[in-house]
Design an enzyme around this catalytic site. Structure first.
Site, mmCIF file in Angstrom:
data_model
loop_
_atom_site.group_PDB
_atom_site.id
_atom_site.type_symbol
_atom_site.label_atom_id
_atom_site.label_comp_id
_atom_site.label_asym_id
_atom_site.label_seq_id
_atom_site.Cartn_x
_atom_site.Cartn_y
_atom_site.Cartn_z
ATOM 1 N N LYS A 1 19.469 -12.769 16.659
ATOM 2 C CA LYS A 1 19.863 -12.183 15.478
ATOM 3 C C LYS A 1 21.110 -11.123 15.773
ATOM 4 O O LYS A 1 20.927 -10.443 16.658
ATOM 5 C CB LYS A 1 18.891 -11.473 14.589
ATOM 6 C CG LYS A 1 19.316 -10.666 13.570
ATOM 7 C CD LYS A 1 18.250 -9.930 12.828
ATOM 8 C CE LYS A 1 18.762 -8.881 11.728
ATOM 9 N NZ LYS A 1 17.719 -7.956 11.184
ATOM 10 N N ASP B 1 23.547 -2.721 9.899
ATOM 11 C CA ASP B 1 22.719 -3.359 8.822
ATOM 12 C C ASP B 1 22.815 -2.010 7.815
ATOM 13 O O ASP B 1 22.016 -1.235 7.999
ATOM 14 C CB ASP B 1 21.465 -3.935 9.098
ATOM 15 C CG ASP B 1 20.690 -4.263 7.893
ATOM 16 O OD1 ASP B 1 21.611 -4.436 6.738
ATOM 17 O OD2 ASP B 1 19.509 -4.356 7.773
ATOM 18 N N LYS C 1 19.642 1.163 2.284
ATOM 19 C CA LYS C 1 18.811 1.814 3.101
ATOM 20 C C LYS C 1 18.955 3.251 2.873
ATOM 21 O O LYS C 1 19.828 3.870 3.084
ATOM 22 C CB LYS C 1 18.851 1.490 4.920
ATOM 23 C CG LYS C 1 18.639 0.125 5.431
ATOM 24 C CD LYS C 1 18.933 0.162 6.594
ATOM 25 C CE LYS C 1 18.676 -1.468 7.194
ATOM 26 N NZ LYS C 1 17.313 -2.134 6.951
ATOM 27 N N ASP D 1 20.355 -3.576 15.234
ATOM 28 C CA ASP D 1 19.795 -4.707 14.762
ATOM 29 C C ASP D 1 20.377 -5.962 15.309
ATOM 30 O O ASP D 1 20.431 -7.290 14.738
ATOM 31 C CB ASP D 1 20.268 -4.668 13.282
ATOM 32 C CG ASP D 1 19.252 -5.536 12.071
ATOM 33 O OD1 ASP D 1 18.134 -5.618 12.562
ATOM 34 O OD2 ASP D 1 19.696 -5.778 11.013
ATOM 35 N N ASP E 1 18.703 -6.475 1.871
ATOM 36 C CA ASP E 1 18.291 -5.950 2.916
ATOM 37 C C ASP E 1 17.476 -6.621 3.958
ATOM 38 O O ASP E 1 17.070 -6.480 4.966
ATOM 39 C CB ASP E 1 17.580 -4.499 3.005
ATOM 40 C CG ASP E 1 17.452 -3.854 4.183
ATOM 41 O OD1 ASP E 1 18.333 -4.219 5.107
ATOM 42 O OD2 ASP E 1 16.823 -2.725 4.204
ATOM 43 N N GLU F 1 18.739 -9.575 5.426
ATOM 44 C CA GLU F 1 19.781 -10.515 5.755
ATOM 45 C C GLU F 1 19.593 -11.094 6.908
ATOM 46 O O GLU F 1 20.326 -12.123 7.091
ATOM 47 C CB GLU F 1 20.886 -9.547 5.439
ATOM 48 C CG GLU F 1 21.220 -8.670 6.966
ATOM 49 C CD GLU F 1 20.406 -7.734 7.319
ATOM 50 O OE1 GLU F 1 20.047 -7.746 8.402
ATOM 51 O OE2 GLU F 1 19.660 -7.332 6.761
ATOM 52 N N ARG G 1 17.410 -12.829 8.234
ATOM 53 C CA ARG G 1 16.815 -14.228 8.111
ATOM 54 C C ARG G 1 17.990 -14.916 7.667
ATOM 55 O O ARG G 1 17.647 -16.440 8.065
ATOM 56 C CB ARG G 1 15.576 -14.325 7.356
ATOM 57 C CG ARG G 1 15.540 -13.880 5.843
ATOM 58 C CD ARG G 1 14.404 -13.222 5.373
ATOM 59 N NE ARG G 1 13.861 -12.073 5.718
ATOM 60 C CZ ARG G 1 12.775 -11.529 5.529
ATOM 61 N NH1 ARG G 1 11.904 -12.074 4.651
ATOM 62 N NH2 ARG G 1 12.392 -10.378 5.949
#
Length: 510
Positions: free
Chosen positions: A272, A277, A284, A296, A355, A357, A359
């Site tokens: 990933k 993010d 967030k 992330d 949020d 995202e 996946r």
């Protein structure tokens, strides 16, 4: 740091690091290792035994004793290994790091390390000690001002010599162990520094440039796909996340192939790669949480670190390293809650939370990986806070429907010391992702969040053995621990490398 090999006895050193076992058996008492006991009696007039008694040093795990002494060894560090019957490679790593931290406190530059008969595979023990030495010494000062002349910065220990009994009989095996440790540590440090760097430094183009540099340095094949190429491949899930950012998405595909002969296996590692993010329109709201979102891309960092290590170790295995790199930002182009995306395998996704995202980006990356015709796929992702709640900050969650792959990854993790715990892929939980307007939603109910996230990813792998590692917890450490310093850990690199090398070994022996 320089690593060297030598043979006992321990006779002279600026600083000696000596391992001590705890007494075992009823009424057993602690005694110094024979070589130190002899020096203590002949040279130090019992000072070491006296200090051990005063400080209640008993050779227990996580214990140490640092002393300054008259020559021939001016600085001595004793580190506890605990019960010899319970010793593991990871305990040996942690003890080594503990001892070297003590040597650093004594301002030692050269350390001679006397490796005892541990009862473990001695070649593996040398590799473990070397890994710990290199990793504990790593300090990331890239973004600090240069130190003042009177200011001390960095790890004092510059050279470690490992004294190994029977070195001459198996020197090449031990040299190979040092090389494996050196390359694994270098890959881990690359991953640490990618994760630790801020999002204005490690951007999607910067990750792509890192991949290009690895390709140039190690003879890897590299393919970087931009927005238009990804559109041509139908990567609607990945591009949906990327559409709000002013920085271009970069789909990274590195390939390592053996120089000679046919590969004995063909594997894919997928990471990933969210370089920042914000949460998107589902922003967030916790300031601590959003400040850490530079991490992330920890999965991408692990995959690139593994590429660095494996390209140097040159196994007879073809390995594909895949990262869908982007930011998840807020703008007039941002993905809306309720939007429907179409992934590259044709499946449609109702985005009920922007949020979730990671996946979405992984969905297209997994489809891409399977089309390469690989024997197995492993993905790593800082995917869910739910996994951190379940397993804490030191353990990654392992999800796979494949028993053989689960066993392989557990064995690799046991060798590396990176903790994983298998969690269930409970198929009935997928009902929580059902959508009235698309094939699935991207998030389900709060309970079982790490399981539903893994089940979502499973929809994008048809037949290839696949495993998912949720590394949201162990990607970052809040304090020094063992050979891990506070900050980015480089988690996953050594487990991935051990897994690939084990696949090579299994093929060679079959």
């Amino acid at each position: 740091m320089q690593l060297r090999l030598g043979e006992p006895p321990l006779t002279q050193a600026e600083c000696a690091l000596v391992y001590c076992f705890a007494p075992s058996g009823e009424n057993a008492t602690f005694s110094l290792p024979a070589e130190i006991a002899s020096l203590d009696e002949k040279v130090w007039s019992g000072l070491v035994a006296e200090a051990a008694q005063e400080q209640k040093f008993q050779g227990k795990p996580n214990s140490s004793l640092a002393l300054r002494l008259p020559g021939p060894i001016r600085k001595l560090v004793l580190v506890g290994l605990g019960d010899p019957a319970a010793l593991t490679l990871e305990a040996l790593r942690r003890a080594t790091a503990n001892g070297l931290r003590q040597a650093h406190s004594l301002k030692a530059k050269q350390v001679v390390l006397s490796l005892p008969d541990t009862g473990l595979d001695q070649v593996r023990a040398v590799q473990a000690v070397a890994e710990a030495s290199l990793l504990v010494a790593h300090q990331d000062n890239r973004f600090k001002s240069p130190p003042k002349p009177e200011e001390e910065r960095g790890f004092s220990v510059e050279e470690v010599t490992l004294l190994v009994p029977g070195l001459a009989q198996a020197r090449q095996d031990y040299e190979n162990a040092l090389q494996r440790a050196t390359e694994m540590a270098a890959g881990t440090i690359l991953a640490r520094e990618l994760v630790a760097a801020p999002a204005n430094v490690v951007t999607p183009p910067a990750l792509a440039e890192t991949a290009r540099q690895l390709a140039q340095d190690y003879g890897l094949e590299v393919e970087i796909l931009g927005r238009e190429e990804c559109q041509a491949l139908g990567m609607g899930a990945f591009l949906g996340v990327a559409q709000a950012s002013d920085l271009p998405p970069q789909f990274i595909h590195l390939t390592y192939k053996p120089k000679e002969g046919d590969p004995v296996a063909k594997l894919a590692l997928v990471g990933k790669g969210l370089t920042f993010d914000s949460g998107g329109l589902n922003i967030k709201t916790d300031s601590r949480s959003i400040a850490m979102m530079k991490t992330d891309m920890g999965g991408a960092a692990a995959v690139l670190g593994a590429a660095r290590a494996l390209a140097a170790l040159k196994p007879q295995v073809e390995v594909h390293f895949i990262v869908a790199a982007t930011e998840n930002m807020i703008s007039g182009r941002a993905l809306h809650p309720g939007d429907i995306l179409t992934a590259s395998n044709g499946k449609t996704i109702e985005v009920n939370n922007t949020d979730a995202e990671g996946r979405l980006t992984l969905a297209d990356a997994l489809v891409f990986a399977e089309k390469l015709g690989v024997d197995a796929i492993v993905d790593l992702a800082t995917l869910t806070g739910a996994c951190v709640i379940a397993l804490g900050e030191e353990i990654a969650g392992l999800f796979t429907p494949d028993e053989k792959l689960a066993q392989e990854l557990q064995q690799a993790a046991n060798l590396s010391g990176e903790k994983i715990w298998r969690l269930p892929l409970e198929e009935s939980y997928f009902e929580g992702l059902s959508s009235t307007v698309a094939d699935m939603k991207n998030t389900g109910p709060r309970s079982g969040g790490s399981i539903t996230a893994a089940l979502f990813l499973k929809q994008f792998v048809e037949k290839t053995p696949w495993a998912h590692l949720d590394i949201a917890g162990p990607v970052w450490a809040e304090k020094d621990s063992g050979y891990t310093n506070k900050g980015a850990t480089g988690y996953g690199v050594r487990t991935l490398v051990e897994w690939v090398l084990a696949r090579e070994m299994a093929a060679a022996s079959s």
